[in-house]
Design a protein around this motif. Sequence first.
Motif, PDB file in Angstrom:
ATOM      1  N   PHE A 139       0.840  -1.195   0.000  1.00 27.49           N
ATOM      2  CA  PHE A 139       0.000   0.000   0.000  1.00 27.49           C
ATOM      3  C   PHE A 139       0.876   1.246   0.000  1.00 27.49           C
ATOM      4  O   PHE A 139       1.848   1.330   0.749  1.00 27.49           O
ATOM      5  N   LYS A 140       0.535   2.192  -0.868  1.00 30.52           N
ATOM      6  CA  LYS A 140       1.329   3.406  -0.925  1.00 30.52           C
ATOM      7  C   LYS A 140       0.557   4.641  -0.477  1.00 30.52           C
ATOM      8  O   LYS A 140       1.044   5.448   0.306  1.00 30.52           O
ATOM      9  N   HIS A 141      -0.629   4.794  -1.009  1.00 29.94           N
ATOM     10  CA  HIS A 141      -1.294   6.055  -0.801  1.00 29.94           C
ATOM     11  C   HIS A 141      -2.782   5.899  -1.072  1.00 29.94           C
ATOM     12  O   HIS A 141      -3.179   5.183  -1.965  1.00 29.94           O
ATOM     13  N   VAL A 142      -3.578   6.567  -0.270  1.00 26.85           N
ATOM     14  CA  VAL A 142      -5.001   6.651  -0.603  1.00 26.85           C
ATOM     15  C   VAL A 142      -5.379   8.120  -0.566  1.00 26.85           C
ATOM     16  O   VAL A 142      -4.877   8.887   0.254  1.00 26.85           O
ATOM     17  N   GLN A 143      -6.206   8.525  -1.497  1.00 29.45           N
ATOM     18  CA  GLN A 143      -6.639   9.907  -1.481  1.00 29.45           C
ATOM     19  C   GLN A 143      -8.130   9.974  -1.743  1.00 29.45           C
ATOM     20  O   GLN A 143      -8.622   9.409  -2.719  1.00 29.45           O
ATOM     21  N   THR A 158      -1.033   1.586  -5.102  1.00 25.33           N
ATOM     22  CA  THR A 158      -0.157   0.574  -4.512  1.00 25.33           C
ATOM     23  C   THR A 158       1.186   0.621  -5.216  1.00 25.33           C
ATOM     24  O   THR A 158       1.369   1.388  -6.159  1.00 25.33           O
ATOM     25  N   SER A 159       2.086  -0.236  -4.789  1.00 25.16           N
ATOM     26  CA  SER A 159       3.424  -0.216  -5.372  1.00 25.16           C
ATOM     27  C   SER A 159       3.407  -0.534  -6.861  1.00 25.16           C
ATOM     28  O   SER A 159       4.353  -0.234  -7.566  1.00 25.16           O
ATOM     29  N   ALA A 160       2.334  -1.140  -7.340  1.00 30.52           N
ATOM     30  CA  ALA A 160       2.252  -1.445  -8.770  1.00 30.52           C
ATOM     31  C   ALA A 160       1.478  -0.383  -9.538  1.00 30.52           C
ATOM     32  O   ALA A 160       1.143  -0.569 -10.694  1.00 30.52           O
ATOM     33  N   GLY A 161       1.160   0.714  -8.893  1.00 30.55           N
ATOM     34  CA  GLY A 161       0.391   1.762  -9.562  1.00 30.55           C
ATOM     35  C   GLY A 161      -0.996   1.847  -8.970  1.00 30.55           C
ATOM     36  O   GLY A 161      -1.269   1.282  -7.919  1.00 30.55           O
ATOM     37  N   VAL A 162      -1.858   2.543  -9.653  1.00 22.74           N
ATOM     38  CA  VAL A 162      -3.208   2.722  -9.124  1.00 22.74           C
ATOM     39  C   VAL A 162      -3.956   1.404  -9.131  1.00 22.74           C
ATOM     40  O   VAL A 162      -4.014   0.726 -10.154  1.00 22.74           O
ATOM     41  N   ALA A 163      -4.506   1.008  -8.009  1.00 16.82           N
ATOM     42  CA  ALA A 163      -5.190  -0.273  -7.918  1.00 16.82           C
ATOM     43  C   ALA A 163      -6.693  -0.115  -8.047  1.00 16.82           C
ATOM     44  O   ALA A 163      -7.370  -1.002  -8.531  1.00 16.82           O
ATOM     45  N   ALA A 164      -7.231   0.998  -7.600  1.00 22.26           N
ATOM     46  CA  ALA A 164      -8.678   1.153  -7.667  1.00 22.26           C
ATOM     47  C   ALA A 164      -9.035   2.616  -7.549  1.00 22.26           C
ATOM     48  O   ALA A 164      -8.373   3.389  -6.867  1.00 22.26           O
TER      49      ALA A 164
ATOM     50  N   ALA B 164      -5.722   8.877 -16.491  1.00 22.07           N
ATOM     51  CA  ALA B 164      -4.286   8.637 -16.497  1.00 22.07           C
ATOM     52  C   ALA B 164      -3.734   8.830 -15.104  1.00 22.07           C
ATOM     53  O   ALA B 164      -4.208   9.664 -14.339  1.00 22.07           O
ATOM     54  N   GLN B 165      -2.725   8.043 -14.803  1.00 22.51           N
ATOM     55  CA  GLN B 165      -1.980   8.316 -13.599  1.00 22.51           C
ATOM     56  C   GLN B 165      -0.526   8.102 -13.940  1.00 22.51           C
ATOM     57  O   GLN B 165      -0.203   7.325 -14.819  1.00 22.51           O
ATOM     58  N   ARG B 166       0.323   8.815 -13.252  1.00 22.25           N
ATOM     59  CA  ARG B 166       1.728   8.724 -13.619  1.00 22.25           C
ATOM     60  C   ARG B 166       2.595   9.146 -12.452  1.00 22.25           C
ATOM     61  O   ARG B 166       2.279  10.094 -11.742  1.00 22.25           O
ATOM     62  N   VAL B 167       3.665   8.420 -12.290  1.00 21.52           N
ATOM     63  CA  VAL B 167       4.608   8.732 -11.227  1.00 21.52           C
ATOM     64  C   VAL B 167       5.732   9.585 -11.801  1.00 21.52           C
ATOM     65  O   VAL B 167       6.221   9.300 -12.890  1.00 21.52           O
ATOM     66  N   PHE B 168       6.095  10.652 -11.107  1.00 23.02           N
ATOM     67  CA  PHE B 168       7.202  11.492 -11.555  1.00 23.02           C
ATOM     68  C   PHE B 168       8.348  11.424 -10.559  1.00 23.02           C
ATOM     69  O   PHE B 168       8.132  11.392  -9.354  1.00 23.02           O
ATOM     70  N   GLU B 169       9.538  11.360 -11.121  1.00 23.60           N
ATOM     71  CA  GLU B 169      10.728  11.478 -10.282  1.00 23.60           C
ATOM     72  C   GLU B 169      11.313  12.865 -10.572  1.00 23.60           C
ATOM     73  O   GLU B 169      11.682  13.158 -11.708  1.00 23.60           O
ATOM     74  N   TRP B 170      11.405  13.693  -9.570  1.00 22.60           N
ATOM     75  CA  TRP B 170      11.876  15.059  -9.788  1.00 22.60           C
ATOM     76  C   TRP B 170      13.387  15.167  -9.629  1.00 22.60           C
ATOM     77  O   TRP B 170      13.993  14.394  -8.899  1.00 22.60           O
ATOM     78  N   GLN B 171      13.943  16.155 -10.301  1.00 20.67           N
ATOM     79  CA  GLN B 171      15.378  16.421 -10.178  1.00 20.67           C
ATOM     80  C   GLN B 171      15.673  17.111  -8.848  1.00 20.67           C
ATOM     81  O   GLN B 171      16.735  16.933  -8.276  1.00 20.67           O
ATOM     82  N   SER B 172      14.720  17.927  -8.402  1.00 26.64           N
ATOM     83  CA  SER B 172      14.952  18.642  -7.145  1.00 26.64           C
ATOM     84  C   SER B 172      13.748  18.454  -6.219  1.00 26.64           C
ATOM     85  O   SER B 172      12.678  18.066  -6.675  1.00 26.64           O
ATOM     86  N   ASP B 173      13.944  18.744  -4.955  1.00 27.18           N
ATOM     87  CA  ASP B 173      12.873  18.506  -3.979  1.00 27.18           C
ATOM     88  C   ASP B 173      11.621  19.324  -4.295  1.00 27.18           C
ATOM     89  O   ASP B 173      11.689  20.438  -4.782  1.00 27.18           O
ATOM     90  N   VAL B 174      10.502  18.706  -4.021  1.00 26.26           N
ATOM     91  CA  VAL B 174       9.217  19.361  -4.247  1.00 26.26           C
ATOM     92  C   VAL B 174       8.423  19.251  -2.958  1.00 26.26           C
ATOM     93  O   VAL B 174       8.447  18.204  -2.305  1.00 26.26           O
TER      94      VAL B 174
END
Lengths: 355, 355
Positions: A139-143, A158-164, B164-174
Amino acid sequence: MIDKPELDKRKAFILATVVYEYINTAEPVGSGTLAQKYNLGVSSATIRNEMAELEAGGYLVQPHTSAGRVPSDAGYRTYVDRLMTPESLTKDDSRRIRGQFRDASRELTDVIEQTTRLLSGLSGNLAIAIAPSRDTHAFKHVQLLWLSARTSLAVVVTSAGVAAQRVFEWQSDVDADTLTRLSNALNSRLGGRIMEDVSPAELEGTCDEIGATREMRDAVRAIFAQSRQTEEPDLAASGAQNLLDQPEFHDLRKLRAILRIVEEQRTLYDLIADELAPDAQRPGPSQPHVRIGHELGPEALSECSVVTMPYRFGDRGVGVLAILGPRRMPYGRLIALASETARSLGDHLNDVEIR
Amino acid sequence: MIDKPELDKRKAFILATVVYEYINTAEPVGSGTLAQKYNLGVSSATIRNEMAELEAGGYLVQPHTSAGRVPSDAGYRTYVDRLMTPESLTKDDSRRIRGQFRDASRELTDVIEQTTRLLSGLSGNLAIAIAPSRDTHAFKHVQLLWLSARTSLAVVVTSAGVAAQRVFEWQSDVDADTLTRLSNALNSRLGGRIMEDVSPAELEGTCDEIGATREMRDAVRAIFAQSRQTEEPDLAASGAQNLLDQPEFHDLRKLRAILRIVEEQRTLYDLIADELAPDAQRPGPSQPHVRIGHELGPEALSECSVVTMPYRFGDRGVGVLAILGPRRMPYGRLIALASETARSLGDHLNDVEIR
DNA sequence: GTTTGGCACTCCACTGTGCTGACTGCTAAA
DNA sequence: TTTAGCAGTCAGCACAGTGGAGTGCCAAAC
């Protein structure tokens, strides 16, 4: 099952050669062909005698009296377990596999589907992939997002991306602040935990902590339940039309029966999911498995074989790749393909895993 | 194309009967059969003369000299356009369609896939569905979530659910606050807008407003681009094994060619997407279309027909359902099935739409 | 002018036959 | 234990013959 008598060296070689030749030609193999094409150092008559004994031992069968021999399930089994020489992939195959994953999607279901396309293309057979159970993701995050006074959207990552994700219509007004507090509470309590370890009681406790309504508690339970499990098994298959090329499937009735099983994902899942349980417990690297003909269970698949190879994702997640084709399949090559693809797939999933 | 000569009443009836009989039996239809099974009030000799004229007019063809007649593309076309009586669904079919959507998923891709299963099951043919282009969805919500100092997750919600959902890795702190402000700014500027109307300039403007970095601007552009378009057409197909039952596809070469097109989604999409453009502009209710044999284009499909039916989602979104089968398909029934399913699907999507 | 019965003709689909070739098992000699 | 030789088996193929469904045409009937 009674143990087969041990095969002497010459019998073993003849059996291996029959299987090899039959895999390549799809024609029953006769003693003459064997003596001619392969350098056995004995005459066809001797080979004939040996083959008769191999038939008595259950390794070979004769389609009809005056035909050559064809391997039985047991013949293939012996070949795969003890006679076959392991193959490694060609440069070109390796390159194609690596290339596929270099710019693959981050979306789990997309990756799974693309992998079956790759594997069916390379193997010339039907490829199947089962996605790792969501229970094993972390589990990573719920919003809980406020959309309007009586609607909100919940997203579980979740760690594999959005689960639901799920939209809720509330009976009474809800304010954005409550949703944020609830999200924060859940995140701090559950961050990093494996989904299957999160108990309903724990969820309710967290809800109570911030004084959520009964309605919200039910909503939270529902969204977590949904992110853990899907109704249908998470599975992709492709390359069914490859089977049409195989002479053993020119009989339309057989082909129908097989395609029916493929379309009906449940059966297909049960067939392959056996590989999940033992592998998840066993330590060390995963092993490819081969199941041949009647070993598979369903009568419709009695002329098929399946190569399965588990792949790993994170610490616990395990999925399976499989290649289904005629028993007369190039086992060595397919095992190598499945292994390498599973390895690359696992690596890719770990690369894109949300940490 | 030259206009065919008008058909007198009797010719029309004979043509209709030949098509009807051929659809049911898959055997060339002879004058004797027609005289016997249907009450035409004339002898087989008269029918024979009429059929000869129908053949001269291009409506019928003879597989060989001493065989009955089979409809040509033009024969089917005339049947579908002018001779066929519209059918309505059986109670049982209607019930199954309604039942399917009563507890269908809210997830767009799931619904689309389930719809093809339903439609292939009911029609006994191959069913295809194209999801409405995401460009036409309304933007609802975007949320940039803070996961750690240098990673965050972006989620875009449209009226059809999460796009869509997407994970971003930033170059600097956010920091979380910046992400929230950016999310809020985007939401207030874009809420309710149609995705294709949102210009990149507008996105950049909003980012500049809250003083976002260049890196974040690029990220926002990327996530919006991704939520508007998918690389592969959003399409589902199921029921390919139904085609095996049809006698016209017992020839494996033909079957292969067809399955190849189905597997290769691009061609399938192009085939059906024609229906999207005109229908989106035309006001009023959508109409089913039938395309027969060579009208479809690809030579491999010259013995197939396709029934298409657009469905609507929201104000602008348009997708298409299609049924692919042999030219010898029960057009009336399939048109009714496709229409009713498209209607139910549209209703369902509008019900679960996020408002 | 249209319809009809009759008839000769065509051609596919099926059946039976005979042949060929691949392969076997067996036997007797090496 | 191996081998050559031989008789036996059987699928697969080509071939001819047959039956039957269906046609086109023509002359007579309506």
